[in-house]
Design a protein around this motif. Sequence first.
Motif, PDB file in Angstrom:
ATOM      1  N   LYS A 148     -43.792 -25.266  41.034  1.00  0.00           N
ATOM      2  CA  LYS A 148     -43.189 -24.116  40.349  1.00  0.00           C
ATOM      3  C   LYS A 148     -42.310 -23.317  41.301  1.00  0.00           C
ATOM      4  O   LYS A 148     -41.218 -22.868  40.929  1.00  0.00           O
ATOM      5  CB  LYS A 148     -44.284 -23.224  39.766  1.00  0.00           C
ATOM      6  N   GLU A 149     -42.781 -23.119  42.518  1.00  0.00           N
ATOM      7  CA  GLU A 149     -41.979 -22.390  43.500  1.00  0.00           C
ATOM      8  C   GLU A 149     -40.695 -23.160  43.828  1.00  0.00           C
ATOM      9  O   GLU A 149     -39.627 -22.563  43.997  1.00  0.00           O
ATOM     10  CB  GLU A 149     -42.783 -22.169  44.783  1.00  0.00           C
ATOM     11  N   LEU A 150     -40.816 -24.494  43.892  1.00  0.00           N
ATOM     12  CA  LEU A 150     -39.645 -25.316  44.183  1.00  0.00           C
ATOM     13  C   LEU A 150     -38.606 -25.195  43.071  1.00  0.00           C
ATOM     14  O   LEU A 150     -37.400 -25.126  43.336  1.00  0.00           O
ATOM     15  CB  LEU A 150     -40.062 -26.775  44.354  1.00  0.00           C
ATOM     16  N   VAL A 151     -39.052 -25.146  41.835  1.00  0.00           N
ATOM     17  CA  VAL A 151     -38.137 -24.993  40.705  1.00  0.00           C
ATOM     18  C   VAL A 151     -37.356 -23.683  40.834  1.00  0.00           C
ATOM     19  O   VAL A 151     -36.134 -23.644  40.633  1.00  0.00           O
ATOM     20  CB  VAL A 151     -38.904 -25.042  39.373  1.00  0.00           C
ATOM     21  N   THR A 152     -38.045 -22.604  41.178  1.00  0.00           N
ATOM     22  CA  THR A 152     -37.375 -21.310  41.346  1.00  0.00           C
ATOM     23  C   THR A 152     -36.358 -21.367  42.485  1.00  0.00           C
ATOM     24  O   THR A 152     -35.239 -20.847  42.362  1.00  0.00           O
ATOM     25  CB  THR A 152     -38.415 -20.208  41.631  1.00  0.00           C
ATOM     26  N   LEU A 153     -36.744 -21.995  43.584  1.00  0.00           N
ATOM     27  CA  LEU A 153     -35.844 -22.127  44.725  1.00  0.00           C
ATOM     28  C   LEU A 153     -34.600 -22.922  44.344  1.00  0.00           C
ATOM     29  O   LEU A 153     -33.470 -22.562  44.713  1.00  0.00           O
ATOM     30  CB  LEU A 153     -36.587 -22.799  45.878  1.00  0.00           C
TER      31      LEU A 153
ATOM     32  N   GLU B 188     -28.724 -30.179  35.046  1.00  0.00           N
ATOM     33  CA  GLU B 188     -29.772 -31.036  34.483  1.00  0.00           C
ATOM     34  C   GLU B 188     -31.048 -30.943  35.312  1.00  0.00           C
ATOM     35  O   GLU B 188     -32.160 -30.969  34.764  1.00  0.00           O
ATOM     36  CB  GLU B 188     -29.282 -32.480  34.429  1.00  0.00           C
ATOM     37  N   VAL B 189     -30.907 -30.823  36.631  1.00  0.00           N
ATOM     38  CA  VAL B 189     -32.080 -30.634  37.485  1.00  0.00           C
ATOM     39  C   VAL B 189     -32.802 -29.348  37.093  1.00  0.00           C
ATOM     40  O   VAL B 189     -34.035 -29.321  36.947  1.00  0.00           O
ATOM     41  CB  VAL B 189     -31.675 -30.596  38.974  1.00  0.00           C
ATOM     42  N   VAL B 190     -32.046 -28.273  36.904  1.00  0.00           N
ATOM     43  CA  VAL B 190     -32.647 -27.006  36.494  1.00  0.00           C
ATOM     44  C   VAL B 190     -33.300 -27.138  35.124  1.00  0.00           C
ATOM     45  O   VAL B 190     -34.414 -26.642  34.891  1.00  0.00           O
ATOM     46  CB  VAL B 190     -31.576 -25.893  36.475  1.00  0.00           C
ATOM     47  N   GLN B 191     -32.640 -27.841  34.203  1.00  0.00           N
ATOM     48  CA  GLN B 191     -33.162 -28.008  32.854  1.00  0.00           C
ATOM     49  C   GLN B 191     -34.481 -28.778  32.848  1.00  0.00           C
ATOM     50  O   GLN B 191     -35.419 -28.434  32.126  1.00  0.00           O
ATOM     51  CB  GLN B 191     -32.134 -28.748  31.988  1.00  0.00           C
ATOM     52  N   GLN B 192     -34.589 -29.799  33.699  1.00  0.00           N
ATOM     53  CA  GLN B 192     -35.809 -30.614  33.723  1.00  0.00           C
ATOM     54  C   GLN B 192     -36.949 -29.943  34.483  1.00  0.00           C
ATOM     55  O   GLN B 192     -38.100 -30.374  34.389  1.00  0.00           O
ATOM     56  CB  GLN B 192     -35.508 -31.982  34.325  1.00  0.00           C
ATOM     57  N   ALA B 193     -36.619 -28.906  35.231  1.00  0.00           N
ATOM     58  CA  ALA B 193     -37.619 -28.074  35.914  1.00  0.00           C
ATOM     59  C   ALA B 193     -38.594 -28.934  36.723  1.00  0.00           C
ATOM     60  O   ALA B 193     -38.174 -29.716  37.571  1.00  0.00           O
ATOM     61  CB  ALA B 193     -38.335 -27.193  34.899  1.00  0.00           C
ATOM     62  N   GLU B 194     -39.886 -28.816  36.453  1.00  0.00           N
ATOM     63  CA  GLU B 194     -40.893 -29.473  37.289  1.00  0.00           C
ATOM     64  C   GLU B 194     -40.853 -31.000  37.209  1.00  0.00           C
ATOM     65  O   GLU B 194     -41.428 -31.682  38.058  1.00  0.00           O
ATOM     66  CB  GLU B 194     -42.288 -28.970  36.905  1.00  0.00           C
ATOM     67  N   LEU B 195     -40.168 -31.539  36.215  1.00  0.00           N
ATOM     68  CA  LEU B 195     -40.085 -32.997  36.074  1.00  0.00           C
ATOM     69  C   LEU B 195     -38.860 -33.587  36.761  1.00  0.00           C
ATOM     70  O   LEU B 195     -38.668 -34.801  36.749  1.00  0.00           O
ATOM     71  CB  LEU B 195     -40.046 -33.361  34.580  1.00  0.00           C
TER      72      LEU B 195
END
Length: 349
Positions: A224-229, A272-279
Amino acid sequence: MTPRQMGGGRSREALVRRSREAIRKGSKSFTVASMLFDKDTRDRSHMLYAWCRRCDDIADGQDHGMRPAEELDLSRSSPEDRVEAIRVLTHRAMDGQPTADIAFDALGQVASEARLTPDMADDVIDGFALDAAGWRPRTEGDMMRYCYHVAGAVGVMMARIMGVPADAGDTLDRACDLGLSFQLNNIARDIAEDDAAGRCYLPEEWLAEYDIPPGQHMKPRYRKELVTLVRRLVAMAERHEAAARLGAGRLTFRQRWAVLAAANIYGAIGREVVQQAELAWDHRVHIGYFEKLGHVASAFREAISGSWEPARLPEWDRGKLLVMARMAGPVAGVPNTPLRDEDVRRKED
């Protein structure tokens, strides 16, 4: 002394043909965008790409691009020796000498046609030297300096290939912005692959800010922290992308269309990376062929409408990054290059 021969004495047709093979194998996104260029610009961009691809292969001890002569097989040598070989072959090619490697001969050809300089090539090679040294960015500025070497400097070379004059500093700055945008999106997409290879291009200060211990950013507990970063990383890419569009407006129509198409496609990767978030790092994010065609069509409309003024220019511009690159201490094969007059003027500005 071997007589000077543009392209190492090879025919331009052969250089272009082999370069086209390298780009088809190495980058589907750039292949699509480059087809929008006029023939001369397309051929030159392919020759420049072939050199970039070959340098990357040598630096990694691989051969995904063009096979060199047997004596140039460097896969068993040290990373530092491979980078030095890249530099020697590059300087030889740009001096009009044959290199026994068609990708470097292609660089010699395009350098002669577009008046690319050894300093431009050295800026790119310095990025390979940083990787060879096992370097990792400590600050955001460190990350952006790396992005300049491996992509922003290539953007400047591409602008020269498109006929942008050497004294058109602001347009060259915008070309650099496009390369920076591409690389920031690449970093966002390739975090898992880089980690598997023992590399990390996320600033240590950013990881500390999000309470992610060094080397642990791919652990599930920090996803989750990585997604925010990464949202922050992609937002930076979008600011540089917006600035690059401003420079695109100064190009010919077909060049503008190609640049905007590339910006759309690479920008879509980050989004797309942001959209897929944790996946996003469970598989490699890519943009499908028909989606790319959609971005090409969108770029055509943008190229006609011509409205690209960014809300504000990015903090990390080419002038600041050039000064950082010149003033950085030597790092295992990265020379401490003295400031040039242009760099001093930029620092004063």
